[in-house]
Design a protein around this motif. Structure first.
Motif, short mmCIF file in Angstrom:
data_model
loop_
_atom_site.label_atom_id
_atom_site.label_comp_id
_atom_site.label_asym_id
_atom_site.label_seq_id
_atom_site.Cartn_x
_atom_site.Cartn_y
_atom_site.Cartn_z
N PHE A 187 -25.28 8.48 -78.34
CA PHE A 187 -26.25 9.02 -79.30
C PHE A 187 -25.56 9.68 -80.48
CE2 PHE A 187 -27.98 9.02 -75.01
CZ PHE A 187 -29.00 8.10 -75.20
N PHE A 188 -25.24 8.88 -81.44
CA PHE A 188 -24.66 9.38 -82.70
C PHE A 188 -25.05 8.40 -83.78
CE2 PHE A 188 -21.53 6.75 -80.53
CZ PHE A 188 -21.15 5.86 -81.51
N ASP A 189 -24.77 8.75 -85.02
CA ASP A 189 -25.10 7.83 -86.10
C ASP A 189 -24.02 6.76 -86.19
OD1 ASP A 189 -27.38 9.21 -86.80
OD2 ASP A 189 -26.23 10.64 -88.01
N TRP A 190 -24.38 5.56 -85.81
CA TRP A 190 -23.41 4.48 -85.81
C TRP A 190 -23.04 4.11 -87.25
CZ3 TRP A 190 -22.06 1.43 -81.23
CH2 TRP A 190 -22.52 2.02 -80.05
N THR A 191 -21.75 3.94 -87.46
CA THR A 191 -21.32 3.61 -88.82
C THR A 191 -20.29 2.48 -88.81
OG1 THR A 191 -20.09 4.42 -90.72
CG2 THR A 191 -19.65 5.51 -88.62
N LEU A 192 -20.27 1.74 -89.89
CA LEU A 192 -19.30 0.65 -90.00
C LEU A 192 -18.16 1.01 -90.95
CD1 LEU A 192 -21.61 -2.49 -90.15
CD2 LEU A 192 -19.86 -2.02 -88.42
N GLU A 193 -18.15 2.28 -91.39
CA GLU A 193 -17.20 2.65 -92.45
C GLU A 193 -15.74 2.48 -92.02
OE1 GLU A 193 -16.57 7.43 -92.14
OE2 GLU A 193 -18.40 6.77 -93.15
N ASN A 194 -15.46 2.67 -90.70
CA ASN A 194 -14.08 2.51 -90.25
C ASN A 194 -13.61 1.07 -90.41
OD1 ASN A 194 -13.84 5.24 -89.26
ND2 ASN A 194 -15.28 4.57 -87.69
N TYR A 195 -14.51 0.16 -90.09
CA TYR A 195 -14.15 -1.25 -90.24
C TYR A 195 -13.93 -1.60 -91.70
CZ TYR A 195 -15.04 -2.05 -85.34
OH TYR A 195 -14.95 -2.01 -83.98
N ALA A 196 -14.83 -1.06 -92.54
CA ALA A 196 -14.68 -1.31 -93.97
C ALA A 196 -13.35 -0.77 -94.47
CB ALA A 196 -15.84 -0.65 -94.73
N GLU A 197 -12.98 0.41 -93.95
CA GLU A 197 -11.74 1.02 -94.41
C GLU A 197 -10.50 0.25 -93.93
OE1 GLU A 197 -9.96 5.49 -94.71
OE2 GLU A 197 -12.10 5.05 -94.81
N VAL A 198 -10.54 -0.15 -92.65
CA VAL A 198 -9.43 -0.95 -92.12
C VAL A 198 -9.31 -2.24 -92.92
CG1 VAL A 198 -8.68 -2.30 -90.14
CG2 VAL A 198 -9.48 0.03 -89.80
N GLN A 199 -10.47 -2.81 -93.21
CA GLN A 199 -10.50 -4.06 -93.96
C GLN A 199 -9.96 -3.86 -95.38
OE1 GLN A 199 -11.68 -6.82 -92.44
NE2 GLN A 199 -11.00 -8.02 -94.19
N SER A 200 -10.30 -2.71 -95.97
CA SER A 200 -9.95 -2.51 -97.38
C SER A 200 -8.46 -2.23 -97.55
CB SER A 200 -10.76 -1.37 -97.97
OG SER A 200 -10.29 -0.15 -97.44
N ARG A 201 -7.80 -1.75 -96.49
CA ARG A 201 -6.35 -1.62 -96.59
C ARG A 201 -5.80 -3.03 -96.68
NH1 ARG A 201 -3.94 2.61 -92.26
NH2 ARG A 201 -5.28 4.36 -92.73
N SER A 202 -5.33 -3.38 -97.82
CA SER A 202 -4.99 -4.79 -98.03
C SER A 202 -3.95 -5.27 -97.02
CB SER A 202 -4.47 -4.99 -99.45
OG SER A 202 -3.37 -4.14 -99.66
N ASP A 203 -3.13 -4.32 -96.53
CA ASP A 203 -2.06 -4.79 -95.67
C ASP A 203 -2.55 -5.16 -94.26
OD1 ASP A 203 -2.59 -2.21 -95.06
OD2 ASP A 203 -0.51 -1.54 -94.94
N TYR A 204 -3.75 -4.69 -93.90
CA TYR A 204 -4.21 -5.00 -92.55
C TYR A 204 -4.29 -6.50 -92.33
CZ TYR A 204 -6.85 -5.19 -88.29
OH TYR A 204 -7.24 -5.46 -87.01
N PHE A 205 -4.85 -7.20 -93.30
CA PHE A 205 -5.01 -8.64 -93.15
C PHE A 205 -3.66 -9.35 -93.02
CE2 PHE A 205 -5.93 -12.97 -94.66
CZ PHE A 205 -6.88 -13.30 -93.72
N SER A 206 -2.67 -8.82 -93.73
CA SER A 206 -1.36 -9.46 -93.64
C SER A 206 -0.77 -9.31 -92.23
CB SER A 206 -0.40 -8.92 -94.69
OG SER A 206 0.07 -7.65 -94.30
N HIS A 207 -1.10 -8.18 -91.55
CA HIS A 207 -0.61 -8.02 -90.18
C HIS A 207 -1.33 -8.98 -89.23
CE1 HIS A 207 1.93 -4.76 -91.27
NE2 HIS A 207 0.93 -4.08 -91.79
N VAL A 208 -2.62 -9.19 -89.49
CA VAL A 208 -3.35 -10.19 -88.70
C VAL A 208 -2.69 -11.55 -88.87
CG1 VAL A 208 -5.55 -11.36 -88.36
CG2 VAL A 208 -5.52 -8.93 -88.90
N MET A 209 -2.39 -11.87 -90.13
CA MET A 209 -1.76 -13.17 -90.40
C MET A 209 -0.40 -13.27 -89.71
SD MET A 209 -3.71 -15.17 -91.71
CE MET A 209 -2.53 -16.52 -91.85
N ASN A 210 0.36 -12.16 -89.72
CA ASN A 210 1.65 -12.17 -89.01
C ASN A 210 1.46 -12.48 -87.54
OD1 ASN A 210 3.24 -11.61 -91.23
ND2 ASN A 210 3.12 -9.40 -90.96
#
Lengths: 276, 290
Positions: free
Chosen positions: A51-74
């Protein structure tokens, strides 16, 4: 009467099994739930479970760090690359061991397994120095090569046990019908071997995706796959649990799903068919 | 003639795998052996004197080595005990008929697919954190004082984390083995008045023997080299309380840049692993023959 007793037992077992399963799964569940919290809620002194306010902001933030995607690709390049390269070397080897065994085949297989017993740390220093001298530190190609060699014995063993189960009668029948070796391999054996090769592929992607010793020691920022990238969250200053949870969820979700689908192959693969 | 041809091409097909694996193993191992006799530090790479057995005596007489050796054995032994016993019990439970068995099984095997760095971080921060961790909260709910898991009982904590990762593997293997158990034999034993305990000892356990061997073999290979969990949670500390052989050599090599010392440690690790391996390979070799 007996039926009710039976049902009562099933109910008790059901409750117990679900409790144990949820207890074991809890750290993963907790990570997933935390990934939808705000940072404040994530470290609240009284944890909020659902019971809390569910938010997607963490995912958005992880996504917005441009380097995250490069680690996925690695991760993708390293695990898929090493698996394909490994198969390329292992398929012919396992093939010949299964269908044209010599008296040394068993010894070679045992020797290959024994290389897995070699503690990686025993060869860390020279590999590290060679990589430094050849400019392979923190490169995808370097890790692909290392993980190929690390998993090669397992790939050969798995393929060998799968190929071994292809009945020899079928081969003989094809040979009687005048099939050449090339045709025999292409039209008779290959279709029968595809399931085994596919299982091996899946399992090795899982093993390579989660491999941590070499990825942590041979990469820094550029070629770091998710295992190594996530470890950078371990710094004690600042508690970014929600973001850590989001990144972790993204890192484990694909492999968890692949794992669920390949649990049967996991048993066969990692026990070399010794447990049926 | 055809067989001769086949045999020749079989050798050709095997060659790359055998040669590459041989090189991968022998070259670095030979280098490690060579380095282990040198006085060689990356911070001062010009000096590479012959050191004789200095590195070995230094590494072996270092109090950290004793600690690391004991920690390694405790970690491997502890995780093996938890996963073999826990895995057997869990597999017996999962083998019963109950509702939602498919989903329960997926939940139970899940930790195996979580990468070690993620599981270490999740346990360290969200469960074992001395202030905000869930374990501390649970302790408070029961009116108890929480403990600082990774500082107070670091090795036990790491054993717990690693056990959580390997319990699914043992469970899955045992469950698979249980499913090939002869039901009629069990029923006959039940008819003859054998209780659940004696049925377990005389029928189930012997049937699981091979599966247990395999689990011990595979887990030992991986557990001797536990690394990420220690790096992420305690860095081997406090002091050397949670340092294992792998972590000790890593810190000697990549934190102190002592190539000579780390190489001597590497050779010692290889020798120790081989002692374990000879024993294990015999076991599994025998089991795979049948």
């Amino acid at each position: 009467m007996a039926n009710t007793k039976h049902q009562g037992k099933t109910l008790a077992v059901t409750v117990l099994a679900w409790l144990v399963a949820l207890l074991i799964f809890f750290p993963i569940l907790w990570t997933i739930i935390t990934s939808f919290k705000t940072e404040g809620e994530a470290i609240a002194s009284t944890p909020s479970f659902l019971f809390f306010d569910w938010t997607l902001e963490n995912y958005a933030e992880v996504q917005s760090r441009s380097d995250y995607f490069s680690h996925v690709m690695n991760s993708v390049v390293i695990s898929f690359g090493s698996t394909f390269l490994g198969l390329l070397i292992a398929v012919p080897a396992a093939w010949s061991m299964a269908f044209a065994p010599s008296k040394h085949t068993k010894n070679i297989l045992m020797w290959m397994l024994s290389t897995k017993m070699l503690p990686p740390v025993g060869v860390l220093v020279p590999i590290y120095l060679y990589f430094r001298d050849w400019n392979l530190l923190d490169t995808q190609i370097g890790l692909v090569l290392v993980l190929t060699m690390v998993n090669l014995p397992i790939i050969v063993w798995m393929l060998y046990t799968y190929f071994k189960e292809i009945p020899g009668d079928i081969l003989e029948a094809a040979r009687m019908d005048g099939a050449s070796l090339a045709k025999e391999i292409l039209y008779v054996l290959t279709p029968m071997a595809v399931p085994g090769i596919a299982s091996t592929l899946l399992l090795n992607i899982i093993l390579a995706w989660n491999e941590a010793f070499w990825t942590l020691n041979l990469t820094a920022a550029k070629a770091a796959p998710l295992t190594a990238f996530i470890a950078s969250y371990s710094s004690p200053e600042g508690l970014f649990w929600a973001k850590l949870s989001a990144a972790s969820t993204l890192a484990i979700a694909p492999i968890l799903i692949i794992g669920w689908f390949s649990q049967k192959q996991l048993v066969r693969g990692l026990t070399f068919g010794a447990v049926k | 003639m055809a067989t001769k041809n086949t045999r020749a091409s079989a050798r050709m097909m095997m060659a790359p795998a055998v040669i590459m694996l041989f090189i991968w193993m022998i070259v670095p191992l030979a280098m490690t052996l060579y380095f282990s006799f040198l006085r060689y530090n990356l911070l001062n790479p010009a000096v590479t004197d012959w050191a004789g057995s200095f590195n070995y005596t230094f590494f072996l007489t270092d109090p950290a080595f004793n600690a690391a050796l004991i920690n390694t054995l405790l970690l491997v032994g502890g995780v093996l005990a938890v996963t073999v016993i826990g895995g057997t019990l869990l597999a017996l439970l999962m083998d019963q008929p109950f509702w939602g068995r498919g989903i329960v099984r997926l939940l139970v095997i899940s930790p195996f697919f979580v990468m070690p760095t993620v599981s270490a971080l999740v346990w360290k921060n969200m469960l074992m954190h001395p202030v905000y961790g869930l374990f501390t909260w649970i302790a408070h709910v029961f009116g108890l004082e929480g403990i600082d898991w990774l500082s107070d009982i670091p090795l036990t904590s790491i054993t717990l984390i690693v056990s959580w990762q390997w319990l699914p593997f043992a469970t899955l293997i045992f469950l698979t083995a249980l499913q090939s158990l002869d039901r009629e034999q069990m029923e006959a034993a039940e008819m003859d008045g054998a209780g659940p305990v004696s049925r377990f000892i005389y029928i189930v356990l012997p049937h699981l023997a091979r599966a247990i061997t395999v689990v011990i073999l595979i887990e030992t290979i991986f557990l001797l080299s536990v690394f990420a969990e220690i790096l992420v949670t305690t860095n081997g500390g406090p002091g050397t309380e949670s340092t294992n052989i792998t972590y000790l050599i890593y810190s000697q090599a990549l934190l102190l840049f002592d190539v000579g010392g780390a190489s001597a440690g590497g050779i010692i690790a290889v020798i120790l692993a081989n002692i374990v391996a000879v024993f294990l390979i015999r076991l599994i070799g025998k089991n795979l023959e049948a």
